[in-house]
Design a protein around this motif. Sequence first.
Motif, PDB file in Angstrom:
ATOM      1  N   ASN A  61      52.113  37.727  29.675  1.00 51.41           N
ATOM      2  CA  ASN A  61      51.818  37.340  28.293  1.00 51.41           C
ATOM      3  C   ASN A  61      52.878  37.883  27.331  1.00 51.41           C
ATOM      4  OD1 ASN A  61      50.217  35.829  26.655  1.00 51.41           O
ATOM      5  ND2 ASN A  61      48.673  37.400  26.319  1.00 51.41           N
ATOM      6  N   LYS A  62      54.117  37.869  27.807  1.00 47.20           N
ATOM      7  CA  LYS A  62      55.233  38.435  27.023  1.00 47.20           C
ATOM      8  C   LYS A  62      56.213  37.308  26.692  1.00 47.20           C
ATOM      9  CE  LYS A  62      56.893  42.517  25.636  1.00 47.20           C
ATOM     10  NZ  LYS A  62      56.143  43.367  24.706  1.00 47.20           N
ATOM     11  N   PRO A  63      56.226  36.818  25.470  1.00 46.50           N
ATOM     12  CA  PRO A  63      57.120  35.714  25.112  1.00 46.50           C
ATOM     13  C   PRO A  63      58.587  36.123  25.156  1.00 46.50           C
ATOM     14  CG  PRO A  63      56.088  36.638  23.150  1.00 46.50           C
ATOM     15  CD  PRO A  63      55.430  37.286  24.322  1.00 46.50           C
ATOM     16  N   ILE A  64      59.429  35.222  25.639  1.00 47.73           N
ATOM     17  CA  ILE A  64      60.867  35.481  25.699  1.00 47.73           C
ATOM     18  C   ILE A  64      61.509  34.849  24.461  1.00 47.73           C
ATOM     19  CG2 ILE A  64      62.952  35.287  27.095  1.00 47.73           C
ATOM     20  CD1 ILE A  64      60.580  36.826  28.394  1.00 47.73           C
ATOM     21  N   GLU A  65      61.953  35.677  23.548  1.00 46.33           N
ATOM     22  CA  GLU A  65      62.517  35.170  22.291  1.00 46.33           C
ATOM     23  C   GLU A  65      63.990  34.789  22.433  1.00 46.33           C
ATOM     24  OE1 GLU A  65      61.813  38.192  19.412  1.00 46.33           O
ATOM     25  OE2 GLU A  65      59.625  38.033  19.533  1.00 46.33           O
ATOM     26  N   GLU A  66      64.721  35.587  23.216  1.00 38.09           N
ATOM     27  CA  GLU A  66      66.166  35.346  23.295  1.00 38.09           C
ATOM     28  C   GLU A  66      66.760  36.033  24.522  1.00 38.09           C
ATOM     29  OE1 GLU A  66      70.224  36.294  20.655  1.00 38.09           O
ATOM     30  OE2 GLU A  66      68.232  36.921  19.938  1.00 38.09           O
ATOM     31  N   ILE A  67      67.675  35.336  25.167  1.00 40.85           N
ATOM     32  CA  ILE A  67      68.494  35.961  26.204  1.00 40.85           C
ATOM     33  C   ILE A  67      69.802  36.360  25.530  1.00 40.85           C
ATOM     34  CG2 ILE A  67      69.734  35.587  28.374  1.00 40.85           C
ATOM     35  CD1 ILE A  67      67.516  33.654  29.192  1.00 40.85           C
ATOM     36  N   ILE A  68      70.079  37.630  25.504  1.00 42.69           N
ATOM     37  CA  ILE A  68      71.212  38.149  24.736  1.00 42.69           C
ATOM     38  C   ILE A  68      72.489  38.094  25.574  1.00 42.69           C
ATOM     39  CG2 ILE A  68      72.120  40.149  23.502  1.00 42.69           C
ATOM     40  CD1 ILE A  68      69.222  41.017  23.063  1.00 42.69           C
ATOM     41  N   VAL A  69      73.496  37.445  25.020  1.00 39.88           N
ATOM     42  CA  VAL A  69      74.782  37.286  25.697  1.00 39.88           C
ATOM     43  C   VAL A  69      75.858  38.001  24.885  1.00 39.88           C
ATOM     44  CG1 VAL A  69      76.488  35.640  26.549  1.00 39.88           C
ATOM     45  CG2 VAL A  69      74.050  35.060  26.626  1.00 39.88           C
ATOM     46  N   ASP A  91      80.113  38.799  25.092  1.00 37.68           N
ATOM     47  CA  ASP A  91      81.387  38.525  25.776  1.00 37.68           C
ATOM     48  C   ASP A  91      81.191  37.596  26.979  1.00 37.68           C
ATOM     49  OD1 ASP A  91      82.696  40.199  23.963  1.00 37.68           O
ATOM     50  OD2 ASP A  91      82.335  41.969  25.219  1.00 37.68           O
ATOM     51  N   GLY A  92      80.315  36.615  26.813  1.00 44.62           N
ATOM     52  CA  GLY A  92      80.089  35.639  27.868  1.00 44.62           C
ATOM     53  C   GLY A  92      79.214  36.118  29.003  1.00 44.62           C
ATOM     54  N   LYS A  93      78.643  37.324  28.889  1.00 44.47           N
ATOM     55  CA  LYS A  93      77.790  37.870  29.944  1.00 44.47           C
ATOM     56  C   LYS A  93      76.418  38.216  29.390  1.00 44.47           C
ATOM     57  CE  LYS A  93      81.613  39.852  32.631  1.00 44.47           C
ATOM     58  NZ  LYS A  93      82.154  41.093  33.253  1.00 44.47           N
ATOM     59  N   VAL A  94      75.393  37.978  30.196  1.00 47.70           N
ATOM     60  CA  VAL A  94      74.037  38.340  29.806  1.00 47.70           C
ATOM     61  C   VAL A  94      73.887  39.861  29.881  1.00 47.70           C
ATOM     62  CG1 VAL A  94      71.596  38.170  30.393  1.00 47.70           C
ATOM     63  CG2 VAL A  94      73.061  36.157  30.581  1.00 47.70           C
ATOM     64  N   ILE A  95      73.417  40.458  28.791  1.00 54.57           N
ATOM     65  CA  ILE A  95      73.240  41.919  28.796  1.00 54.57           C
ATOM     66  C   ILE A  95      71.791  42.337  28.579  1.00 54.57           C
ATOM     67  CG2 ILE A  95      75.591  42.333  27.970  1.00 54.57           C
ATOM     68  CD1 ILE A  95      74.264  42.985  25.211  1.00 54.57           C
ATOM     69  N   GLY A  96      70.922  41.390  28.210  1.00 47.24           N
ATOM     70  CA  GLY A  96      69.537  41.781  27.987  1.00 47.24           C
ATOM     71  C   GLY A  96      68.656  40.642  27.560  1.00 47.24           C
ATOM     72  N   VAL A  97      67.390  40.984  27.305  1.00 45.45           N
ATOM     73  CA  VAL A  97      66.381  40.005  26.912  1.00 45.45           C
ATOM     74  C   VAL A  97      65.606  40.557  25.730  1.00 45.45           C
ATOM     75  CG1 VAL A  97      64.278  38.807  27.634  1.00 45.45           C
ATOM     76  CG2 VAL A  97      66.153  39.108  29.259  1.00 45.45           C
ATOM     77  N   LYS A  98      65.369  39.711  24.735  1.00 48.79           N
ATOM     78  CA  LYS A  98      64.627  40.121  23.550  1.00 48.79           C
ATOM     79  C   LYS A  98      63.232  39.522  23.582  1.00 48.79           C
ATOM     80  CE  LYS A  98      64.920  40.282  18.484  1.00 48.79           C
ATOM     81  NZ  LYS A  98      65.718  39.873  17.301  1.00 48.79           N
ATOM     82  N   SER A  99      62.230  40.372  23.377  1.00 51.36           N
ATOM     83  CA  SER A  99      60.841  39.921  23.352  1.00 51.36           C
ATOM     84  C   SER A  99      60.070  40.728  22.326  1.00 51.36           C
ATOM     85  CB  SER A  99      60.200  40.090  24.737  1.00 51.36           C
ATOM     86  OG  SER A  99      58.834  39.761  24.696  1.00 51.36           O
ATOM     87  N   GLU A 100      59.450  40.035  21.385  1.00 53.10           N
ATOM     88  CA  GLU A 100      58.644  40.669  20.348  1.00 53.10           C
ATOM     89  C   GLU A 100      59.402  41.796  19.655  1.00 53.10           C
ATOM     90  OE1 GLU A 100      55.181  41.645  22.750  1.00 53.10           O
ATOM     91  OE2 GLU A 100      54.176  39.834  22.020  1.00 53.10           O
ATOM     92  N   GLY A 101      60.677  41.524  19.373  1.00 47.95           N
ATOM     93  CA  GLY A 101      61.487  42.488  18.620  1.00 47.95           C
ATOM     94  C   GLY A 101      62.093  43.604  19.429  1.00 47.95           C
ATOM     95  N   GLU A 102      61.773  43.686  20.732  1.00 52.68           N
ATOM     96  CA  GLU A 102      62.334  44.724  21.585  1.00 52.68           C
ATOM     97  C   GLU A 102      63.373  44.126  22.507  1.00 52.68           C
ATOM     98  OE1 GLU A 102      58.482  45.977  23.259  1.00 52.68           O
ATOM     99  OE2 GLU A 102      58.996  47.974  22.513  1.00 52.68           O
TER     100      GLU A 102
END
Length: 329
Positions: A252-260, A262-273
């Motif tokens: 039940n954790k919405p995925i707001e953004e996949i953070i990229v 320099d062209g590489k994925v470095i993290g995931v943003k969910s509910e402000g975290e």
Amino acid sequence: MNEEYDVIVLGTGLTECILSGIMSVNGKKVLHMDRNPYYGGESASITPLEDLYKRFKIPGAPPASMGRGRDWNVDLIPKFLMANGQLVKMLLYTEVTRYLDFKVTEGSFVYKGGKIYKVPSTEAEALASSLMGLFEKRRFRKFLVYVANFDENDARTFEGIDPKKTAMREVYKKFDLGQDVIDFTGHALALYRTDDYLDQPCCETINRIKLYSESLARYGKSPYLYPLYGLGELPQGFARLSAIYGGTYMLNKPIEEIIVQDGKVIGVKSEGEVAREITEVPFCKQLICDPSCVKDQVEKVSQMIKVIRILSHPIKNTSGANSCQIIPQ
């Protein structure tokens, strides 16, 4: 959630859960997230029955004659497990079977000419089947004996057939099998959806039929196993494996953004975290996700059309089987 992880997994489908379980066992720090409140993604088991009605926007509530809603587990995309297949072997190897109960599916049938017939997959069934005439039964029995003895690493079992070059069409011709037998062998035993396999090297088809027979031999009624409480139990089993080895799960954790960066994925943003992957070991940085999490980066190549029917009785001509597979021919 503002921590660093070796691997972030988005979605709790079977593939994602198998990967998170294996990586946790191998010492990776895993964060596993899903926007849904349940495991399984698009192939989840829906329970209680009231939730199935809500999902498909069926007005009203299930009738009282269907019993308690929590006694139902309805799989959105039902799939059988071959008793001697790779997935079952993986479940045994990882000991995920400790968290699961299985039921043997009671039979496999074909629908032909308005009637339902048992799929003959053993020598005895081949001789008793009404799908074939007397002489064809004998030829089919010889074919099954050949398949049972076949070993792609032992040329003595080939009987003049080159498994890497001879087309399956020629193998059927060698055993003088008729079109009806070819149809149920290819679609009900080898489980091909089209006839393209007929003009391809026979090795894979023979191994598929052999897997069917070996799986059938394990339990007798049919070659298929099914989790007692639905396919959703499979991803949950691997999720438990991951959790035992330190994996972190968030439903039940919405995925707001996949953070990229320099062209590489470095993290995931969910509910402000933000959950970041470990940066000290760049070759270990990984993000694994369900394709639905990155719709703008995937291309739709196929579509599944399915119907869910709830029956109040066994299907006619299946010997009262409570669970079975029926393949139209």
